[in-house]
Design an enzyme around this catalytic site. Sequence first.
Site, mmCIF file in Angstrom:
data_model
loop_
_atom_site.group_PDB
_atom_site.id
_atom_site.type_symbol
_atom_site.label_atom_id
_atom_site.label_comp_id
_atom_site.label_asym_id
_atom_site.label_seq_id
_atom_site.Cartn_x
_atom_site.Cartn_y
_atom_site.Cartn_z
ATOM 1 N N ASP A 40 -100.329 -14.789 89.293
ATOM 2 C CA ASP A 40 -99.566 -13.960 90.231
ATOM 3 C C ASP A 40 -100.261 -13.797 91.582
ATOM 4 O O ASP A 40 -99.844 -13.001 92.418
ATOM 5 C CB ASP A 40 -99.270 -12.588 89.613
ATOM 6 C CG ASP A 40 -100.537 -11.821 89.282
ATOM 7 O OD1 ASP A 40 -101.645 -12.391 89.432
ATOM 8 O OD2 ASP A 40 -100.422 -10.650 88.871
ATOM 9 N N HIS A 41 -101.330 -14.543 91.801
ATOM 10 C CA HIS A 41 -101.999 -14.533 93.110
ATOM 11 C C HIS A 41 -102.921 -15.746 93.190
ATOM 12 O O HIS A 41 -103.165 -16.402 92.174
ATOM 13 C CB HIS A 41 -102.816 -13.253 93.319
ATOM 14 C CG HIS A 41 -104.038 -13.157 92.431
ATOM 15 N ND1 HIS A 41 -103.974 -12.744 91.108
ATOM 16 C CD2 HIS A 41 -105.343 -13.445 92.665
ATOM 17 C CE1 HIS A 41 -105.186 -12.756 90.577
ATOM 18 N NE2 HIS A 41 -106.033 -13.188 91.492
ATOM 19 N N HIS A 45 -115.783 -10.948 95.009
ATOM 20 C CA HIS A 45 -115.183 -9.757 95.623
ATOM 21 C C HIS A 45 -116.239 -8.694 95.956
ATOM 22 O O HIS A 45 -116.052 -7.891 96.859
ATOM 23 C CB HIS A 45 -114.130 -9.145 94.699
ATOM 24 C CG HIS A 45 -112.854 -9.933 94.638
ATOM 25 N ND1 HIS A 45 -111.880 -9.857 95.612
ATOM 26 C CD2 HIS A 45 -112.390 -10.824 93.726
ATOM 27 C CE1 HIS A 45 -110.859 -10.655 95.295
ATOM 28 N NE2 HIS A 45 -111.150 -11.256 94.154
ATOM 29 N N ARG A 59 -114.631 -5.364 96.639
ATOM 30 C CA ARG A 59 -114.687 -4.379 95.560
ATOM 31 C C ARG A 59 -116.118 -3.900 95.379
ATOM 32 O O ARG A 59 -117.039 -4.709 95.253
ATOM 33 C CB ARG A 59 -114.247 -4.997 94.230
ATOM 34 C CG ARG A 59 -112.825 -5.492 94.188
ATOM 35 C CD ARG A 59 -112.573 -6.143 92.839
ATOM 36 N NE ARG A 59 -111.377 -6.971 92.850
ATOM 37 C CZ ARG A 59 -111.208 -8.044 92.075
ATOM 38 N NH1 ARG A 59 -112.160 -8.414 91.226
ATOM 39 N NH2 ARG A 59 -110.106 -8.747 92.139
ATOM 40 N N HIS A 109 -104.549 -15.783 86.814
ATOM 41 C CA HIS A 109 -104.298 -16.096 88.226
ATOM 42 C C HIS A 109 -102.914 -16.704 88.442
ATOM 43 O O HIS A 109 -102.723 -17.572 89.297
ATOM 44 C CB HIS A 109 -105.390 -17.023 88.779
ATOM 45 C CG HIS A 109 -106.683 -16.309 89.020
ATOM 46 N ND1 HIS A 109 -107.481 -15.845 88.003
ATOM 47 C CD2 HIS A 109 -107.304 -15.943 90.172
ATOM 48 C CE1 HIS A 109 -108.541 -15.240 88.516
ATOM 49 N NE2 HIS A 109 -108.464 -15.282 89.820
ATOM 50 N N HIS A 147 -106.747 -16.606 94.293
ATOM 51 C CA HIS A 147 -108.058 -16.082 94.689
ATOM 52 C C HIS A 147 -108.741 -17.137 95.552
ATOM 53 O O HIS A 147 -108.839 -18.299 95.155
ATOM 54 C CB HIS A 147 -108.899 -15.782 93.435
ATOM 55 C CG HIS A 147 -110.352 -15.547 93.730
ATOM 56 N ND1 HIS A 147 -110.929 -14.294 93.714
ATOM 57 C CD2 HIS A 147 -111.341 -16.417 94.065
ATOM 58 C CE1 HIS A 147 -112.219 -14.412 94.024
ATOM 59 N NE2 HIS A 147 -112.495 -15.680 94.244
ATOM 60 N N ASP A 158 -107.716 -11.958 97.300
ATOM 61 C CA ASP A 158 -106.592 -12.391 96.475
ATOM 62 C C ASP A 158 -105.357 -12.348 97.362
ATOM 63 O O ASP A 158 -105.089 -11.326 98.004
ATOM 64 C CB ASP A 158 -106.415 -11.454 95.273
ATOM 65 C CG ASP A 158 -107.575 -11.554 94.294
ATOM 66 O OD1 ASP A 158 -108.335 -12.553 94.376
ATOM 67 O OD2 ASP A 158 -107.737 -10.641 93.462
ATOM 68 N N TYR A 165 -104.989 -21.110 85.971
ATOM 69 C CA TYR A 165 -106.304 -20.555 85.655
ATOM 70 C C TYR A 165 -106.067 -19.160 85.071
ATOM 71 O O TYR A 165 -105.212 -18.424 85.577
ATOM 72 C CB TYR A 165 -107.175 -20.478 86.910
ATOM 73 C CG TYR A 165 -108.599 -20.044 86.635
ATOM 74 C CD1 TYR A 165 -109.538 -20.969 86.185
ATOM 75 C CD2 TYR A 165 -108.987 -18.718 86.803
ATOM 76 C CE1 TYR A 165 -110.840 -20.580 85.913
ATOM 77 C CE2 TYR A 165 -110.282 -18.320 86.545
ATOM 78 C CZ TYR A 165 -111.213 -19.247 86.089
ATOM 79 O OH TYR A 165 -112.495 -18.847 85.817
HETATM 80 ZN ZN LIG Z 1 -109.983 -12.617 93.129
#
Ligand SMILES: [Zn+2]
Length: 258
Positions: free
Chosen positions: A229-230, A189, A173, A227, A232, A196, A224
């Site tokens: 739904d994914h 990121h 990102r 977090h 990291h 992710d 956490y």
């Molecule tokens: Zn992330």
Amino acid sequence: MRVNTLKRAAVAIALALPGAAIAAVVAAPAAHADGCYTWNRNLYQGRSGSDVRELQIRVAGWAGNRDIVELDGIFGPKTHAAVRRFQQAYGLRVDGIAGPETYAKLYELQDNDCTPRHFSYSELDDGCGRGGWSGGPLSASETRENALHTMWKLEAMRRSLGDEPLYVTSGFRSHACNNQVGGASDSQHLYGTSADVVSRTSSLCEVARDARNRGFSGIFGPGYPDHDDHVHVDSRRENNDDGASNSTSWSAPDCGIG
Ligand SMILES: [Zn+2]
């Protein structure tokens, strides 16, 4: 001369076969090159050089529990152990020596742009849909190199989790993108060192647990905040450009990872 003739015949046969079969027929001395990188010598403990570093990038995901393979160009015990795990994972002879058989597998796994077969630069670049590698704290080329390293760790994770697809929902990102999605101000990121990840076949906890063995020093997953739904994953321990100490930080309380 008879031997050479036979060799030529073998090569001719091999050239007539699809790519996967060539490595099997022409086993030695050097596996065929590809568009990315070619190793010209066997590598084992004690050797050093840029070719060792290229190997380290590609076996970084076989670092072992809570460990990393540093990209220092020195073939030490951790690189040896990672090469052994790589060989084990792909059914090769397990000797910790990177030679023709190991190289053939790496050539098979990597695309001409050096990305591992199941991941691509386009999947890891700007998560807000603009694409490219600029707009972060590092140069575009440094960011891209970090993303490549991340992808090889993900390729190992994909293999470890049963050769089923993993999906990257956010990779690099830019500052602008990171602000847009509300990322942490010094998010990994920004550096290209993180992804992710979601899977359709493995639970998030299975992904998070596996990540502990894949050279990822940053893991955040279920339990956490934000977090659920994914998962990291990142390489913060190897990131000397961020403001943080090079230490491990894991948190996925719902998966027993703290
Ligand atoms: Zn992330």
